[in-house]
Design a protein around this motif. Structure first.
Motif, short mmCIF file in Angstrom:
data_model
loop_
_atom_site.label_atom_id
_atom_site.label_comp_id
_atom_site.label_asym_id
_atom_site.label_seq_id
_atom_site.Cartn_x
_atom_site.Cartn_y
_atom_site.Cartn_z
N GLY A 80 -21.28 -3.71 30.94
CA GLY A 80 -20.00 -4.15 30.39
C GLY A 80 -19.24 -2.91 30.52
O GLY A 80 -19.27 -1.80 30.24
N LEU A 81 -17.95 -3.22 30.67
CA LEU A 81 -16.70 -2.10 30.74
C LEU A 81 -16.13 -2.24 29.34
O LEU A 81 -15.53 -3.32 29.08
N ILE A 109 -19.17 2.46 29.42
CA ILE A 109 -19.82 1.91 30.28
C ILE A 109 -21.27 1.47 29.63
O ILE A 109 -21.74 2.39 29.35
N CYS A 110 -21.51 0.22 29.16
CA CYS A 110 -22.88 -0.12 28.33
C CYS A 110 -23.68 -1.06 29.22
O CYS A 110 -23.21 -1.77 29.89
N ALA A 111 -25.03 -0.47 29.37
CA ALA A 111 -25.81 -1.26 30.21
C ALA A 111 -26.44 -2.38 29.31
O ALA A 111 -26.30 -2.74 28.28
N THR A 116 -32.77 1.92 29.10
CA THR A 116 -32.63 3.28 28.12
C THR A 116 -32.16 4.19 28.74
O THR A 116 -32.37 4.56 29.88
N THR A 117 -31.84 5.35 27.78
CA THR A 117 -31.40 6.51 28.33
C THR A 117 -31.55 7.56 26.91
O THR A 117 -32.08 7.26 25.86
N VAL A 118 -31.07 8.75 27.30
CA VAL A 118 -31.12 9.78 26.37
C VAL A 118 -29.88 10.46 26.25
O VAL A 118 -28.96 10.16 27.01
N ASP A 119 -29.71 11.36 25.20
CA ASP A 119 -28.20 11.94 24.88
C ASP A 119 -28.42 13.15 25.93
O ASP A 119 -28.85 13.75 26.27
N GLY A 152 -28.61 1.44 20.21
CA GLY A 152 -28.83 -0.01 20.21
C GLY A 152 -29.08 -0.52 21.80
O GLY A 152 -29.56 -1.36 22.33
N ARG A 153 -28.05 0.41 22.87
CA ARG A 153 -28.09 -0.08 24.10
C ARG A 153 -27.48 1.26 24.57
O ARG A 153 -27.07 2.30 24.13
#
Length: 262
Positions: A80-81, A109-111, A116-119, A152-153
């Motif tokens: 999502g943008l 930009i949200c997956a 998942t990811t890290v800072d 959360g995402r």
């Protein structure tokens, strides 16, 4: 009776084995589908992050360089943008209380949920906290920061959260009929506004230069201290030039950039 019971045993065994096999196949198909979907979501998110880093350079070209307009095209299915106006204000103070306030807006930009990811900071490369805490940069350092975090995402953000302060040389000022030497400093800042948004599938992220506001401040000292604060983060830098100067002139250029999808 005993013979009839023994005759049913192969049938029961076949049903049990068939059920086990079907359950195993269903579980295998479920997990393989989930892995394929997770891989697809991850690849789309990674591609969008790379485009967002490229968009940061296009953003600065429009804001501080050639002006005009630039766009970066995103192809989105699960990612999502978003355009976000944060509740934070970047406060910049020059010398003795000359203050400039800039409302912070950003693009994210949200997956999809399986990613998942890290800072971490994507652009420019560097430590997460050290780059986020740097609110005043020099020549050659970007104003727009691209970083990602998980809340959360997985999301990546394009955020112009900095100002650039540079020494531009010396100039002469006529005061009381006398020509005096002054240091000349330039501060670049960007103010973001949102235009028309919407769309699906392949979406262009467009940056348009909407003009520049120029402010001039004069100080009676050869050096000027600039400080910035944002959401509890504070940064300070002393601008120095020729010590023979009688004072300083600070030119603040605030570029207005509209971000839209059409």
């Amino acid at each position: 009776m005993g013979l009839k019971g023994r005759a049913l045993s192969p049938v029961v065994a076949t049903v049990i084995l068939t059920s086990i096999m079907l359950t195993t196949v269903a579980v295998a198909v479920y997990f393989s589908t989930s892995l394929i979907d997770a891989h697809r979501q991850r690849m789309e998110y990674e591609s969008a992050k790379e485009l967002l880093s490229y968009a940061a350079t296009a953003f600065e070209q429009v804001a501080l360089g050639t002006g005009g307009a630039r766009y970066v095209r995103f192809s989105l299915a699960s990612t999502g943008l978003n355009f976000e106006q944060t509740p934070y204000t970047l406060e910049v103070t020059l010398g003795e209380g000359k203050q400039i306030s800039l409302q912070l807006r950003r693009v994210s930009i949200c997956a999809a949920p399986l990613v998942t990811t890290v800072d971490r900071v994507i652009y420019p490369e560097g430590g997460f906290l050290s780059e986020l805490n740097k609110l005043i940069v020099g020549a050659g350092e970007p104003i727009a920061l691209v970083y990602e975090s998980f809340s959360g995402r997985a999301c990546a953000f394009l955020e112009p959260r900095r100002v650039r302060a540079i020494y531009s040389g010396v100039t002469y000022v006529i005061e009381d009929g006398q020509k005096k030497l002054y240091n000349y400093y330039t501060i670049h800042a960007v103010e973001v506004t949102f235009g028309r948004v919407g769309g699906a599938g392949t979406i262009p992220l467009i940056f348009r230069n909407k003009g520049v506001t120029v402010l001039e401040y004069r100080f009676n000292t050869p050096s000027v201290t600039i400080s910035a604060s944002l959401n509890g983060i504070k940064s300070e830098r002393k601008l120095t030039g020729s010590q023979e100067a009688s004072g300083s002139i600070v030119i603040v250029k605030i570029s207005r950039v509209e971000v839209a999808t059409g």
